[in-house]
Structure formats: C-alpha cells, structure tokens
Design a protein around this motif. Structure first.
Motif, PDB file in Angstrom:
ATOM      1  N   MET A  43      68.515  34.433  35.203  1.00  0.00           N
ATOM      2  CA  MET A  43      66.997  34.215  35.559  1.00  0.00           C
ATOM      3  C   MET A  43      66.513  34.918  36.622  1.00  0.00           C
ATOM      4  N   SER A  44      65.369  35.709  36.324  1.00  0.00           N
ATOM      5  CA  SER A  44      64.728  36.459  37.382  1.00  0.00           C
ATOM      6  C   SER A  44      64.473  35.809  38.624  1.00  0.00           C
ATOM      7  N   ARG A  45      64.627  36.844  39.773  1.00  0.00           N
ATOM      8  CA  ARG A  45      64.206  36.093  41.027  1.00  0.00           C
ATOM      9  C   ARG A  45      62.481  36.241  41.149  1.00  0.00           C
ATOM     10  N   ARG A  46      62.031  35.163  41.912  1.00  0.00           N
ATOM     11  CA  ARG A  46      60.694  35.281  42.034  1.00  0.00           C
ATOM     12  C   ARG A  46      60.221  34.893  43.390  1.00  0.00           C
ATOM     13  N   VAL A  47      58.901  35.365  43.779  1.00  0.00           N
ATOM     14  CA  VAL A  47      58.699  34.906  45.417  1.00  0.00           C
ATOM     15  C   VAL A  47      57.044  34.351  45.114  1.00  0.00           C
ATOM     16  N   SER A  48      56.660  33.540  45.528  1.00  0.00           N
ATOM     17  CA  SER A  48      55.482  32.837  45.447  1.00  0.00           C
ATOM     18  C   SER A  48      54.197  33.713  46.212  1.00  0.00           C
ATOM     19  N   VAL A  49      53.350  34.065  45.444  1.00  0.00           N
ATOM     20  CA  VAL A  49      52.102  34.638  46.099  1.00  0.00           C
ATOM     21  C   VAL A  49      50.959  33.658  46.195  1.00  0.00           C
ATOM     22  N   PRO A  50      50.451  33.671  47.627  1.00  0.00           N
ATOM     23  CA  PRO A  50      49.212  32.767  47.648  1.00  0.00           C
ATOM     24  C   PRO A  50      48.085  33.448  46.731  1.00  0.00           C
ATOM     25  N   LEU A  51      47.378  32.211  46.145  1.00  0.00           N
ATOM     26  CA  LEU A  51      46.501  32.664  45.109  1.00  0.00           C
ATOM     27  C   LEU A  51      45.453  33.734  45.640  1.00  0.00           C
ATOM     28  N   ARG A  52      44.972  33.644  46.891  1.00  0.00           N
ATOM     29  CA  ARG A  52      43.999  34.506  47.415  1.00  0.00           C
ATOM     30  C   ARG A  52      44.414  36.161  47.443  1.00  0.00           C
ATOM     31  N   ARG A  53      45.552  36.143  47.247  1.00  0.00           N
ATOM     32  CA  ARG A  53      46.356  37.360  47.109  1.00  0.00           C
ATOM     33  C   ARG A  53      46.792  37.814  45.586  1.00  0.00           C
ATOM     34  N   ALA A  54      46.675  36.761  44.844  1.00  0.00           N
ATOM     35  CA  ALA A  54      47.069  37.192  43.414  1.00  0.00           C
ATOM     36  C   ALA A  54      46.454  38.439  42.737  1.00  0.00           C
ATOM     37  N   TYR A  55      45.358  38.994  43.295  1.00  0.00           N
ATOM     38  CA  TYR A  55      44.698  40.266  42.771  1.00  0.00           C
ATOM     39  C   TYR A  55      45.677  41.257  43.161  1.00  0.00           C
ATOM     40  N   LYS A  56      46.152  41.463  44.302  1.00  0.00           N
ATOM     41  CA  LYS A  56      47.211  42.636  44.770  1.00  0.00           C
ATOM     42  C   LYS A  56      48.529  42.811  43.411  1.00  0.00           C
ATOM     43  N   LEU A  57      48.531  41.913  42.867  1.00  0.00           N
ATOM     44  CA  LEU A  57      49.747  41.840  41.824  1.00  0.00           C
ATOM     45  C   LEU A  57      49.223  42.750  40.392  1.00  0.00           C
ATOM     46  N   ILE A  58      47.985  42.850  40.378  1.00  0.00           N
ATOM     47  CA  ILE A  58      47.399  43.783  39.162  1.00  0.00           C
ATOM     48  C   ILE A  58      46.540  44.686  39.652  1.00  0.00           C
ATOM     49  N   ASN A  59      46.012  44.706  40.811  1.00  0.00           N
ATOM     50  CA  ASN A  59      45.051  45.505  41.206  1.00  0.00           C
ATOM     51  C   ASN A  59      45.682  46.853  42.025  1.00  0.00           C
ATOM     52  N   HIS A  60      46.220  47.596  41.231  1.00  0.00           N
ATOM     53  CA  HIS A  60      46.706  49.043  41.603  1.00  0.00           C
ATOM     54  C   HIS A  60      46.517  50.144  40.533  1.00  0.00           C
ATOM     55  N   GLY A  61      45.322  49.926  39.911  1.00  0.00           N
ATOM     56  CA  GLY A  61      44.418  51.062  39.415  1.00  0.00           C
ATOM     57  C   GLY A  61      43.914  52.049  40.191  1.00  0.00           C
ATOM     58  N   PRO A  62      43.314  53.097  39.710  1.00  0.00           N
ATOM     59  CA  PRO A  62      42.807  53.985  40.796  1.00  0.00           C
ATOM     60  C   PRO A  62      41.616  53.580  41.396  1.00  0.00           C
ATOM     61  N   THR A  63      41.899  53.758  42.857  1.00  0.00           N
ATOM     62  CA  THR A  63      40.715  53.547  43.750  1.00  0.00           C
ATOM     63  C   THR A  63      39.584  54.415  43.462  1.00  0.00           C
ATOM     64  N   THR A  64      38.286  54.110  43.393  1.00  0.00           N
ATOM     65  CA  THR A  64      37.272  54.994  42.948  1.00  0.00           C
ATOM     66  C   THR A  64      36.172  54.944  44.046  1.00  0.00           C
ATOM     67  N   LEU A  65      35.415  55.949  44.295  1.00  0.00           N
ATOM     68  CA  LEU A  65      34.226  56.192  44.976  1.00  0.00           C
ATOM     69  C   LEU A  65      32.989  55.929  43.968  1.00  0.00           C
ATOM     70  N   ILE A  66      32.171  54.872  44.277  1.00  0.00           N
ATOM     71  CA  ILE A  66      30.991  54.849  43.609  1.00  0.00           C
ATOM     72  C   ILE A  66      29.775  55.522  44.179  1.00  0.00           C
ATOM     73  N   THR A  67      29.078  56.317  43.534  1.00  0.00           N
ATOM     74  CA  THR A  67      28.198  57.199  44.196  1.00  0.00           C
ATOM     75  C   THR A  67      26.615  56.447  43.525  1.00  0.00           C
ATOM     76  N   SER A  68      25.840  56.549  44.096  1.00  0.00           N
ATOM     77  CA  SER A  68      24.160  55.996  43.900  1.00  0.00           C
ATOM     78  C   SER A  68      23.284  56.670  44.489  1.00  0.00           C
ATOM     79  N   ALA A  69      22.167  56.423  43.840  1.00  0.00           N
ATOM     80  CA  ALA A  69      20.947  56.915  44.415  1.00  0.00           C
ATOM     81  C   ALA A  69      19.762  56.562  44.070  1.00  0.00           C
TER      82      ALA A  69
END
Length: 187
Positions: free
Chosen positions: A1-27
């Motif tokens: 069985m795989s080992r697991r560590v609990s992640v607080p739900l308010r930090r759950a986005y960090k598990l999938i949010n490692h796509g490229p950082t962007t700079l949004i420009t607007s005018a």
C-alpha cells in the motif's frame, strides 16, 4: 500500500497547481498592467480557450472588464525574480513594467502588450460569463492568436535549449520549479 500524508483542504490546490506561472497583461483607457497568475489553464483546443483566475481586488481586473481582452505571457526561469516581484505589487500604485524592467511589445490583435523574453504568448478575448467572473473570479478567454519562442517550442513541442529558457511553476512564497526534461516512451 502507498504511503500518504494528509493535506489540509485549503492547501489541496498545491497538489495540482504546478502548471506554468503566467504574467497576465491588460490595457484599457491608456493604462496598462501586468500581474502574475498561477491559476491559468487550457480549457479547449478547437476553438482554443483558456481560463484564468483574475481576483476582484487586482488592478488588472477592471482593465480586462473594460477592454474585454488580455494576454497570457508564459515567462522563463530567467524572469523568475521579476515575475515574483510583479506578483507582490499593485499596478495601481506603480508602473510594474518599468520598476521590474519588463520590456513590452505590441500584440498582433489585442491592445494588451506582450512581455519580451517569454516562452509563449496567448492573445485572448473575454468570453462573457458574468456569474463565473463575479462568483469565482474566473475569466474564460477565446485565444485569438498564439505565439511561441521558436528556440523552445520546436515542431509543436517544448524543447528547452537552456535552463534559463525553461518555463517556471510557482509553488508558493517565491519558490518556483523550472520545467524538467522531456520523458518519451515508445508504444
């Protein structure tokens, strides 16, 4: 069985949010701004669409609402310091392009500028979704033009020629990952 560590739900986005950082420009109305945005993703490919979280309290938000357009710039590792700085300051208080030496050039269709030195640029027109925008700060954009650095995007795939040209992925608190090596498997 795989080992697991609990992640607080308010930090759950960090598990999938490692796509490229962007700079949004607007005018709009003679004003321009740039903001760092990690919550940007492709939404469809034909026609091409992206989704981006643009918080209500940003200086970028009213510019996008007024103009109905924006550019998603995909910065490189060489730009990480400026990206982090741009993400921690307000364009309402200062010109972030000048302060962080972000050189711009005109986009081909929209009024928001390109940021030079990036790996890719997507020109977007807002798809009106008032409920999503107000409730979730989520903006959908039709991609009306897409561009890439020809040294890094070769034959339709990322192929980084040097570490400073890799895209970056914000983890939190100014910590980034750089895109890694390609892994190819044969069928």
């Amino acid at each position: 069985m795989s080992r697991r560590v609990s992640v607080p739900l308010r930090r759950a986005y960090k598990l999938i949010n490692h796509g490229p950082t962007t700079l949004i420009t607007s005018a709009a109305d003679g004003k321009q701004n740039v903001m760092a945005a990690a919550w940007v993703m492709g939404l469809d490919y034909d026609p091409a669409k992206v989704a981006a979280v643009i918080a209500a309290d940003t200086f970028t938000r009213p510019l996008i609402e007024k103009s109905g357009e924006f550019v998603v710039n995909v910065p490189t590792a060489a730009m990480a310091e400026a990206v982090y700085a741009a993400g921690t300051a307000s364009g309402e208080d200062e010109n972030k392009f000048e302060k962080y030496a972000l050189e711009t050039s005109p986009a081909s269709i929209v009024q928001a500028p390109f940021i030079e030195g990036c790996a890719a640029w997507l020109e977007c027109k807002v798809v009106p979704e008032p409920y999503m925008q107000e409730k979730y700060d989520l903006f959908v954009g039709d991609v009306v033009a897409a561009w890439a650095d020809p040294d890094s995007f070769v034959d339709g795939v990322w192929q980084f020629v040097s570490d400073d040209k890799r895209t970056i992925h914000h983890l939190s608190g100014g910590v980034f990952l750089a895109s890694g090596d390609r892994v190819k498997k044969e069928r």
